[in-house]
Write a protein that holds these residues in place. Structure first.
Motif, PDB file in Angstrom:
ATOM      1  N   HIS A  25       0.823  -1.209   0.000  1.00  0.00           N
ATOM      2  CA  HIS A  25       0.000   0.000   0.000  1.00  0.00           C
ATOM      3  C   HIS A  25       0.855   1.255   0.000  1.00  0.00           C
ATOM      4  O   HIS A  25       0.534   2.247   0.647  1.00  0.00           O
ATOM      5  CB  HIS A  25      -0.922   0.017   1.222  1.00  0.00           C
ATOM      6  CG  HIS A  25      -1.957  -1.049   1.177  1.00  0.00           C
ATOM      7  ND1 HIS A  25      -2.095  -1.999   2.139  1.00  0.00           N
ATOM      8  CD2 HIS A  25      -2.904  -1.322   0.261  1.00  0.00           C
ATOM      9  CE1 HIS A  25      -3.081  -2.821   1.834  1.00  0.00           C
ATOM     10  NE2 HIS A  25      -3.580  -2.436   0.682  1.00  0.00           N
ATOM     11  N   LYS A  64      -4.758  -2.323   9.964  1.00  0.00           N
ATOM     12  CA  LYS A  64      -3.817  -3.357  10.416  1.00  0.00           C
ATOM     13  C   LYS A  64      -2.742  -2.785  11.350  1.00  0.00           C
ATOM     14  O   LYS A  64      -2.257  -3.461  12.215  1.00  0.00           O
ATOM     15  CB  LYS A  64      -3.096  -3.980   9.205  1.00  0.00           C
ATOM     16  CG  LYS A  64      -3.876  -5.088   8.520  1.00  0.00           C
ATOM     17  CD  LYS A  64      -2.969  -6.023   7.697  1.00  0.00           C
ATOM     18  CE  LYS A  64      -2.468  -5.450   6.391  1.00  0.00           C
ATOM     19  NZ  LYS A  64      -3.461  -5.230   5.349  1.00  0.00           N
ATOM     20  N   ARG A 136       2.489  -8.037  -6.573  1.00  0.00           N
ATOM     21  CA  ARG A 136       2.114  -7.703  -5.197  1.00  0.00           C
ATOM     22  C   ARG A 136       1.947  -8.965  -4.360  1.00  0.00           C
ATOM     23  O   ARG A 136       2.339  -9.001  -3.198  1.00  0.00           O
ATOM     24  CB  ARG A 136       0.810  -6.906  -5.175  1.00  0.00           C
ATOM     25  CG  ARG A 136       0.989  -5.447  -5.572  1.00  0.00           C
ATOM     26  CD  ARG A 136      -0.352  -4.719  -5.534  1.00  0.00           C
ATOM     27  NE  ARG A 136      -0.726  -4.260  -4.206  1.00  0.00           N
ATOM     28  CZ  ARG A 136      -1.963  -3.930  -3.856  1.00  0.00           C
ATOM     29  NH1 ARG A 136      -2.946  -4.018  -4.733  1.00  0.00           N
ATOM     30  NH2 ARG A 136      -2.224  -3.505  -2.641  1.00  0.00           N
ATOM     31  N   ALA A 137       1.341  -9.986  -4.940  1.00  0.00           N
ATOM     32  CA  ALA A 137       1.108 -11.215  -4.174  1.00  0.00           C
ATOM     33  C   ALA A 137       2.443 -11.850  -3.750  1.00  0.00           C
ATOM     34  O   ALA A 137       2.626 -12.216  -2.586  1.00  0.00           O
ATOM     35  CB  ALA A 137       0.276 -12.202  -4.979  1.00  0.00           C
ATOM     36  N   TYR A 140       4.163  -9.729  -1.113  1.00  0.00           N
ATOM     37  CA  TYR A 140       3.522  -9.939   0.193  1.00  0.00           C
ATOM     38  C   TYR A 140       3.942 -11.289   0.781  1.00  0.00           C
ATOM     39  O   TYR A 140       4.307 -11.390   1.958  1.00  0.00           O
ATOM     40  CB  TYR A 140       2.006  -9.879   0.006  1.00  0.00           C
ATOM     41  CG  TYR A 140       1.184 -10.048   1.263  1.00  0.00           C
ATOM     42  CD1 TYR A 140       0.667  -8.944   1.931  1.00  0.00           C
ATOM     43  CD2 TYR A 140       0.903 -11.316   1.773  1.00  0.00           C
ATOM     44  CE1 TYR A 140      -0.100  -9.090   3.074  1.00  0.00           C
ATOM     45  CE2 TYR A 140       0.136 -11.480   2.925  1.00  0.00           C
ATOM     46  CZ  TYR A 140      -0.364 -10.372   3.568  1.00  0.00           C
ATOM     47  OH  TYR A 140      -1.122 -10.525   4.692  1.00  0.00           O
ATOM     48  N   ARG A 146       6.420 -16.792   3.219  1.00  0.00           N
ATOM     49  CA  ARG A 146       5.631 -17.939   2.737  1.00  0.00           C
ATOM     50  C   ARG A 146       6.344 -18.674   1.601  1.00  0.00           C
ATOM     51  O   ARG A 146       7.093 -18.075   0.838  1.00  0.00           O
ATOM     52  CB  ARG A 146       4.293 -17.440   2.178  1.00  0.00           C
ATOM     53  CG  ARG A 146       3.553 -16.523   3.103  1.00  0.00           C
ATOM     54  CD  ARG A 146       2.395 -17.206   3.760  1.00  0.00           C
ATOM     55  NE  ARG A 146       1.817 -16.381   4.801  1.00  0.00           N
ATOM     56  CZ  ARG A 146       0.853 -15.498   4.596  1.00  0.00           C
ATOM     57  NH1 ARG A 146       0.345 -15.322   3.389  1.00  0.00           N
ATOM     58  NH2 ARG A 146       0.375 -14.787   5.583  1.00  0.00           N
ATOM     59  N   HIS A 174      -3.322 -17.950  -2.842  1.00  0.00           N
ATOM     60  CA  HIS A 174      -3.991 -16.647  -2.803  1.00  0.00           C
ATOM     61  C   HIS A 174      -4.669 -16.316  -4.140  1.00  0.00           C
ATOM     62  O   HIS A 174      -5.675 -15.618  -4.173  1.00  0.00           O
ATOM     63  CB  HIS A 174      -2.974 -15.571  -2.422  1.00  0.00           C
ATOM     64  CG  HIS A 174      -3.567 -14.224  -2.172  1.00  0.00           C
ATOM     65  ND1 HIS A 174      -4.466 -13.979  -1.159  1.00  0.00           N
ATOM     66  CD2 HIS A 174      -3.404 -13.036  -2.822  1.00  0.00           C
ATOM     67  CE1 HIS A 174      -4.820 -12.700  -1.188  1.00  0.00           C
ATOM     68  NE2 HIS A 174      -4.188 -12.109  -2.190  1.00  0.00           N
ATOM     69  N   LYS A 178      -8.497 -15.456  -3.632  1.00  0.00           N
ATOM     70  CA  LYS A 178      -8.915 -14.070  -3.826  1.00  0.00           C
ATOM     71  C   LYS A 178      -8.772 -13.571  -5.261  1.00  0.00           C
ATOM     72  O   LYS A 178      -9.733 -13.112  -5.861  1.00  0.00           O
ATOM     73  CB  LYS A 178      -8.132 -13.148  -2.876  1.00  0.00           C
ATOM     74  CG  LYS A 178      -8.453 -11.674  -3.091  1.00  0.00           C
ATOM     75  CD  LYS A 178      -7.746 -10.765  -2.101  1.00  0.00           C
ATOM     76  CE  LYS A 178      -7.953  -9.304  -2.458  1.00  0.00           C
ATOM     77  NZ  LYS A 178      -7.101  -8.422  -1.646  1.00  0.00           N
TER      78      LYS A 178
HETATM   79  P1  ADP Z   1      -6.535  -4.798   0.023  1.00  0.00           P
HETATM   80  O1  ADP Z   1      -7.548  -4.837   1.127  1.00  0.00           O
HETATM   81  O2  ADP Z   1      -6.079  -3.441  -0.385  1.00  0.00           O
HETATM   82  O3  ADP Z   1      -6.821  -5.695  -1.163  1.00  0.00           O
HETATM   83  P2  ADP Z   1      -4.643  -6.475   1.467  1.00  0.00           P
HETATM   84  O4  ADP Z   1      -3.989  -5.813   2.633  1.00  0.00           O
HETATM   85  O5  ADP Z   1      -5.585  -7.590   1.676  1.00  0.00           O
HETATM   86  O6  ADP Z   1      -5.233  -5.344   0.610  1.00  0.00           O
HETATM   87  O7  ADP Z   1      -3.537  -6.956   0.460  1.00  0.00           O
HETATM   88  C1  ADP Z   1      -2.547  -6.114  -0.102  1.00  0.00           C
HETATM   89  C2  ADP Z   1      -1.858  -6.860  -1.241  1.00  0.00           C
HETATM   90  O8  ADP Z   1      -1.279  -8.045  -0.740  1.00  0.00           O
HETATM   91  C3  ADP Z   1      -2.847  -7.294  -2.329  1.00  0.00           C
HETATM   92  O9  ADP Z   1      -2.272  -7.207  -3.602  1.00  0.00           O
HETATM   93  C4  ADP Z   1      -3.143  -8.712  -1.964  1.00  0.00           C
HETATM   94  O10 ADP Z   1      -3.517  -9.512  -3.060  1.00  0.00           O
HETATM   95  C5  ADP Z   1      -1.842  -9.169  -1.364  1.00  0.00           C
HETATM   96  N1  ADP Z   1      -2.115 -10.219  -0.378  1.00  0.00           N
HETATM   97  C6  ADP Z   1      -2.964 -10.178   0.672  1.00  0.00           C
HETATM   98  N2  ADP Z   1      -3.010 -11.365   1.309  1.00  0.00           N
HETATM   99  C7  ADP Z   1      -2.155 -12.173   0.638  1.00  0.00           C
HETATM  100  C8  ADP Z   1      -1.740 -13.540   0.772  1.00  0.00           C
HETATM  101  N3  ADP Z   1      -2.220 -14.331   1.736  1.00  0.00           N
HETATM  102  N4  ADP Z   1      -0.839 -14.007  -0.116  1.00  0.00           N
HETATM  103  C9  ADP Z   1      -0.354 -13.239  -1.104  1.00  0.00           C
HETATM  104  N5  ADP Z   1      -0.702 -11.954  -1.295  1.00  0.00           N
HETATM  105  C10 ADP Z   1      -1.585 -11.427  -0.441  1.00  0.00           C
END
Ligand code: ADP
Ligand code: NI
Length: 217
Positions: A25, A64, A136-137, A140, A146, A174, A178
């Motif tokens: 973010h 968060k 981004r995934a 993260y 992970r 993920h 999602k």
């Molecule tokens: P938002 O509510 O803005 O979608 P999140 O805080 O849930 O944001 O996620 C921020 C970024 O991290 C997003 O691109 C999301 O797909 C990624 N993300 C969230 N959770 C996971 C996860 N378990 N594994 C991989 N990427 C994740």
């Protein structure tokens, strides 16, 4: 102050506030959502000023990092807009958008909607899919230590809010939990079109990923 000037100044302000934030973010996420929201807004009947303000301020404070306080974002955004003399009715609308926009809010009961919210929500969701979404995934997942894939850990499509927050599953999961679901949650026509393209790109990516994983390509 004229609207373009307010936008430019708030953009600059947000850039400064977010310059040290973790990569999901950070300012560049805001910058992409802002641009994408403008692209979508061009095809919708919306108040562009509200759309741009909401895009710029939607991640100004992440619950968060504030003990899960979901009011911190709207409150911070309100404070910033007030200091730039934005009118109370616009401030109210933007704060509502921020309050009700997140993916987590959409898992609960949503009781506010507007065409401007729909545009900014689409832009935010688009940033989670396609080439950027993949980056981004994995970023993260790396941050959380992970595995990127483990064929022995299947995706869990029936996660509760709590499980979703605490999962330690591999990053590929993920996509199923999602990212591949987002295209069917889009609000606007141009959002749907852009999501479809980004979705197909992710499917192609996953095909290639498994082919390489198995040494088939
Ligand atoms: P938002 O509510 O803005 O979608 P999140 O805080 O849930 O944001 O996620 C921020 C970024 O991290 C997003 O691109 C999301 O797909 C990624 N993300 C969230 N959770 C996971 C996860 N378990 N594994 C991989 N990427 C994740
Ligand atoms: Ni966002």
């Amino acid at each position: 102050m004229d609207q373009n000037k307010i936008i430019a100044q708030i953009a600059n302000f947000v850039k400064n506030v977010l310059k040290d934030v973790e990569s999901g973010h950070d300012w560049w996420h805001i910058n992409r959502v802002w641009k994408t929201a403008k692209t979508i807004a061009n095809e919708e009947k919306v108040d562009n000023f509200v759309v741009e303000l909401a895009a710029l301020l939607h991640d100004i404070a992440d619950p968060k990092f504030h003990n899960g306080d979901e009011e911190i974002g709207p409150a911070k955004a309100t404070e910033i807009m007030s200091s730039f003399s934005v009118s109370p009715s616009v401030i109210d609308h933007v704060a509502q958008i921020i309050r009700y926009m997140s993916f987590k809010a959409s898992l609960g009961k949503v009781n506010f909607n507007s065409p401007e919210l729909e545009v900014v929500q689409d832009a935010d969701r688009l940033d989670a899919i396609g080439a950027i979404g993949i980056a981004r995934a994995f970023s993260y997942g790396g941050f959380k230590g992970r595995e990127f894939y483990n064929p022995e850990v299947p995706p869990n499509l029936k996660m509760s809010k709590e499980e979703y927050k605490n999962t330690s599953a591999p990053t590929i999961n993920h996509f199923y939990e999602k990212l591949l679901l987002l295209k069917d949650k889009m609000n606007t026509n141009s959002g749907k079109r852009m999501a479809q393209e980004r979705h197909e790109f992710m499917e192609q990516y996953l095909d290639q990923f498994y082919a390489e994983w198995e040494g088939r390509k």
